[in-house]
Design an enzyme around this catalytic site. Sequence first.
Site, short mmCIF file in Angstrom:
data_model
loop_
_atom_site.label_atom_id
_atom_site.label_comp_id
_atom_site.label_asym_id
_atom_site.label_seq_id
_atom_site.Cartn_x
_atom_site.Cartn_y
_atom_site.Cartn_z
N LYS A 59 0.81 -1.21 0.00
CA LYS A 59 0.00 0.00 0.00
C LYS A 59 0.85 1.27 0.00
O LYS A 59 0.49 2.26 -0.63
CB LYS A 59 -0.96 -0.01 1.18
CG LYS A 59 -2.12 -0.97 1.01
CD LYS A 59 -3.04 -0.93 2.23
CE LYS A 59 -4.29 -1.76 2.06
NZ LYS A 59 -4.07 -3.16 1.78
N ARG A 101 -5.56 -8.97 -11.08
CA ARG A 101 -6.31 -10.22 -11.33
C ARG A 101 -5.51 -11.15 -12.20
O ARG A 101 -4.96 -10.74 -13.20
CB ARG A 101 -7.64 -9.90 -12.03
CG ARG A 101 -8.52 -8.95 -11.25
CD ARG A 101 -9.12 -9.64 -10.05
NE ARG A 101 -10.04 -8.78 -9.35
CZ ARG A 101 -10.19 -8.79 -8.04
NH1 ARG A 101 -9.51 -9.60 -7.29
NH2 ARG A 101 -11.07 -8.00 -7.47
#
Length: 195
Positions: free
Chosen positions: A20, A195
């Site tokens: 992050k 993904r």
Amino acid sequence: DAGLVFIGPSAEAIDAMGNKAAAKAMMEDANVPTIPGFRGDQSDGALTDASINIGLPVMVKAAAGGGGRGMRRVEDAAELNRSIKAARSEALNAFGNGELIIEKALDGARHVEVQVFADQHGNTVHLGERDCSVQRRHQKLIEESPSPAVDEALRERMGTAAINAAKAVNYQGAGTVEFLLDANGEFYFLEMNTR
């Protein structure tokens, strides 16, 4: 080496979005709005000082985390030290990385995600948004598309930001750029699911 082509994002893109703190730095460079916060010196004192400077309430978050693990909302300065230690311990146990970031807590924000697709030629598109605000224990229960809180102008702004996020990491394949949308119509990068 075998001449096979992996369909999906590169290892570099996955790695870039996996932390992050690093992802936020990249998004700031790409002019994608981010939640005001702190990343850097990992000492308890620095994290506490940053939280006070940002202004309570804040979110203490695991840099390598997800799903609410290693995350604490702190509203009282007296709880900062305990929350930082607890979040670090949980992050280390869950992800093998105790690095933390601090973000301003956005009360009443909606969780809005934008789906992106990118090819190997640098073409990137978004397919609109879905509202994932109905959650339990940081897990989505209902996804509503289109979001009832997003009009055409905001959809265009969020879509452009999502495309910029994907392009910042030379993304390929399908991905989800997550934003928090506040009551004033301002949105902020939360993370990108590769993904």
